[in-house]
Design a protein around this motif. Structure first.
Motif, short mmCIF file in Angstrom:
data_model
loop_
_atom_site.label_atom_id
_atom_site.label_comp_id
_atom_site.label_asym_id
_atom_site.label_seq_id
_atom_site.Cartn_x
_atom_site.Cartn_y
_atom_site.Cartn_z
N ALA A 10 0.80 -1.31 0.10
CA ALA A 10 -0.41 -0.09 0.29
C ALA A 10 1.63 1.04 -0.17
N LYS A 11 0.41 2.42 -0.30
CA LYS A 11 0.70 3.95 -0.99
C LYS A 11 1.19 4.20 0.61
N VAL A 12 0.54 4.00 2.18
CA VAL A 12 1.12 4.54 3.13
C VAL A 12 0.62 3.05 3.47
N ARG A 13 2.29 2.88 4.93
CA ARG A 13 2.39 2.00 5.45
C ARG A 13 1.05 1.83 7.21
N PHE A 14 0.58 0.44 7.35
CA PHE A 14 0.28 0.56 8.19
C PHE A 14 0.70 1.33 9.92
N GLU A 15 2.08 1.13 10.12
CA GLU A 15 2.68 1.68 11.24
C GLU A 15 3.29 3.05 11.53
N GLU A 16 2.80 3.74 9.78
CA GLU A 16 2.62 5.27 9.36
C GLU A 16 1.73 5.83 10.22
N ILE A 17 0.57 5.29 9.59
CA ILE A 17 -0.82 5.46 10.28
C ILE A 17 -0.63 5.70 11.73
N ALA A 18 -0.48 4.26 11.67
CA ALA A 18 -0.34 4.53 13.20
C ALA A 18 -0.23 5.33 14.15
N SER A 19 1.43 5.41 13.97
CA SER A 19 2.06 6.58 14.22
C SER A 19 0.81 7.69 14.54
N VAL A 20 0.61 8.51 13.01
CA VAL A 20 0.27 9.83 12.65
C VAL A 20 -1.12 9.48 14.04
N ILE A 21 -1.57 8.43 14.05
CA ILE A 21 -3.02 8.10 14.34
C ILE A 21 -2.84 8.58 16.63
N ASN A 22 -1.54 7.99 16.70
CA ASN A 22 -1.66 7.85 18.10
C ASN A 22 -0.95 9.82 18.81
N SER A 23 -0.02 9.60 17.67
CA SER A 23 -0.09 11.31 18.16
C SER A 23 -1.29 12.42 18.09
N ALA A 24 -2.06 12.30 17.24
CA ALA A 24 -3.15 12.99 17.72
C ALA A 24 -4.13 12.57 19.16
N LEU A 25 -3.86 10.94 18.70
CA LEU A 25 -5.18 10.65 20.34
C LEU A 25 -4.33 11.11 21.49
N ASP A 26 -3.17 11.63 21.30
CA ASP A 26 -2.82 12.14 22.48
C ASP A 26 -2.34 13.44 23.05
N LEU A 27 -2.54 13.54 21.66
CA LEU A 27 -3.15 15.59 21.56
C LEU A 27 -4.39 15.61 22.11
N TYR A 28 -5.14 14.98 21.71
CA TYR A 28 -6.67 16.00 21.53
C TYR A 28 -7.12 14.41 22.65
N PHE A 29 -7.22 13.24 22.44
CA PHE A 29 -7.59 12.52 23.82
C PHE A 29 -6.26 11.60 24.43
N PRO A 30 -6.35 12.15 25.44
CA PRO A 30 -4.76 12.19 26.23
C PRO A 30 -5.62 10.88 26.91
N GLU A 31 -4.61 9.77 27.28
CA GLU A 31 -4.29 8.87 27.93
C GLU A 31 -5.46 8.57 29.24
N GLY A 32 -6.09 8.62 30.17
CA GLY A 32 -6.90 8.90 31.10
C GLY A 32 -7.72 10.03 31.31
N CYS A 33 -8.08 10.25 30.15
CA CYS A 33 -9.47 11.15 29.69
C CYS A 33 -10.92 10.32 29.63
N GLY A 34 -11.09 8.78 29.65
CA GLY A 34 -11.93 8.73 30.42
C GLY A 34 -12.58 8.48 28.66
N VAL A 35 -11.82 7.97 27.58
CA VAL A 35 -13.08 7.87 26.16
C VAL A 35 -12.48 6.45 25.75
#
Ligand code: PLP
Length: 459
Positions: A245-270
């Protein structure tokens, strides 16, 4: 073991025995000359599905995977994923039934279709399936009447304009209309518990996930302000199913993890979920399709110039086409290339070739512009990466599933699955020898009554 999958559901193979070996055995046994058989058949490596799950847990540890049943509802896939502890995302009654049939409880099913039939909403209510998605007022009104104890997830639109297969053309509400819908839900005493989105399949830009997560955060704030208990974020699907695939799963995962840390950080209850389809199954399935007819056409007759010294083109007719298992040609712009069972030797001439499906219709063209050695009626062509959206969608395994599926799993993977431990992946950056496989969770505990999002705890 939860008991969804048993040894009788698949062929146990020893390490080193490949899907290709199994296919070869099966195609030899199914020679058209001896049996008259022409029906295409699949070989599915359930071990590949297990490995995908392991990879998912490794790279997206905060996300709970649901499987999008529409992608491939074959029993072996559903059973192995249920065994791994996944939840299931269903788009209609037929899909809910097919997962319930293998014993999946209502608590592990989400009804993720923003536009549903009233009868099917009632079915979900009767079955105790409580998490439903919506993106418009009419839908909200239907659920208020037919399933008042539902927990609603608001499906927001994404910018999927660059994705191969776009979902926001059909589903998802723009940000500017979210407050109005959330207010309406509040007035109707309908609980909205979260937000979902889908960036489209074949999404070339992982930032699409980050943008949607940021948008979801805004909707969480709106909902919380209006008194909704927002605690579910559903990242949808769109994750690639193949290595190429053009974009690898690991690359997507890394972007998602950073966005989650910013907008829905661990412990936010979501509770963070995803609804993956093609990611789990694409590479696990290989199909063998036989040549049913063959026609040689001189290029000058076809109004074409001589190509690479070849004066003719060969049209091969198959028993499957773009209205069947090769529908990815129409929907995903894919050009299926067969793997030849006998490797051509270097001196063997190659001919301009095309592959055609069985429907008497000029659009049923599977592939053109291939250069293949001379093949014969009765030869089997093998295609890999055939697990996603190849067997009819939106329904249980279709009537026309004349396509037999032989499931296989290696003994090592089976034993690991029984112990809910996965042997280390082959890639070098995996330090752990064993990892737990199961997600081990229930929707009732976490999604429907989970902790509540508090905006103050975020960022
Ligand atoms: N979730 C929803 C609501 C979908 O409509 C789809 C596919 O159409 C999926 C998940 C799965 O998408 P994919 O196969 O790209 O992972």
């Amino acid at each position: 073991m939860a008991g969804y999958l048993s040894e009788s559901d698949f062929v146990m193979v020893e390490e080193g025995f490949s899907t290709q070996d199994l296919l070869e055995e099966l195609t030899l046994g199914a020679s058209q000359a001896t049996t008259g058989q022409v029906a295409a058949f699949f070989v599915a490596d359930l071990g590949a599905v297990v490995r995908k799950h392991f990879c998912f847990l490794k790279y997206l540890p905060r996300v709970r995977p649901f499987y999008a049943v529409k992608c491939n509802s074959s029993p072996g896939v559903l059973k192995v994923l249920a065994e791994l502890g996944l939840g299931f995302s269903c788009a209609n009654k037929a899909e809910m039934e097919v997962v319930q049939h293998i014993g999946v409880p209502a608590s592990k099913i989400i009804y993720a279709n923003p536009c549903k039939q009233i009868a099917q909403i009632k079915y979900a209510a009767k079955q105790g399936i409580r998490l439903l998605s919506f993106d418009n007022e009419m839908e909200l009104a239907k659920v208020v009447r037919s399933h008042p104890s539902a927990k609603m997830v608001l499906c927001i639109a994404t910018d999927d304009s660059h994705s191969l297969s776009r979902l926001s053309l059909k589903f998802g509400v723009p940000l500017k209309s979210c407050r109005h819908l959330l207010e309406n839900a509040k007035k109707s005493h309908m609980e909205v518990v979260g937000v979902s989105f889908h960036v489209g399949s074949g999404c070339p830009d992982p930032q699409a996930y980050a943008q949607s997560i940021a948008d979801a955060r805004l909707v969480f704030e709106m909902g919380t302000e209006l008194g909704h208990r927002m605690h579910v974020l559903d990242l949808g699907g769109g994750f690639p199913g193949t290595e190429g695939a053009k974009v690898r799963f690991e690359e997507i995962a890394s972007v998602i993890n950073s966005a989650l840390d910013l907008y829905f950080p661990e412990g936010c209850g979501v509770d963070i979920l995803a609804e993956l389809g093609r990611y789990y199954v694409t590479s696990a399935f290989t199909v063998a399709v036989s040549i049913t007819a063959k026609k040689e056409v001189l290029l000058d007759q076809a109004g074409r110039e001589e190509e690479n010294g070849s004066t003719k083109t060969i049209m091969y007719h198959l028993d499957e086409g773009v209205y069947g298992i090769f529908n990815s040609v129409l929907f995903d712009n894919i050009c299926p290339t067969p793997i030849l069972q006998k490797k051509p030797c270097t001196e063997q001439p190659l001919y301009s070739s095309s592959l055609w499906g069985p429907v008497v219709d000029g659009c049923d063209c599977v592939a053109e512009g291939l250069w293949l050695p001379q093949l014969h009626v009765g030869d089997w062509l093998v295609f890999d990466n055939m697990g996603a959206y190849t067997m009819g969608t939106g329904s249980p395994p279709r009537e026309t599933q004349a396509c037999r599926i032989t499931y296989a799993m290696s003994r090592v993977t089976w034993e690991a699955l029984q112990g809910q431990l996965m042997p280390a992946e082959r890639d070098e950056d995996t330090e752990d020898v064993c990892k737990p496989l199961s997600c081990g969770w229930e929707i009732t505990d976490t999604l429907c009554m989970g902790p509540v999002f508090t905006p103050a705890s975020i960022m």
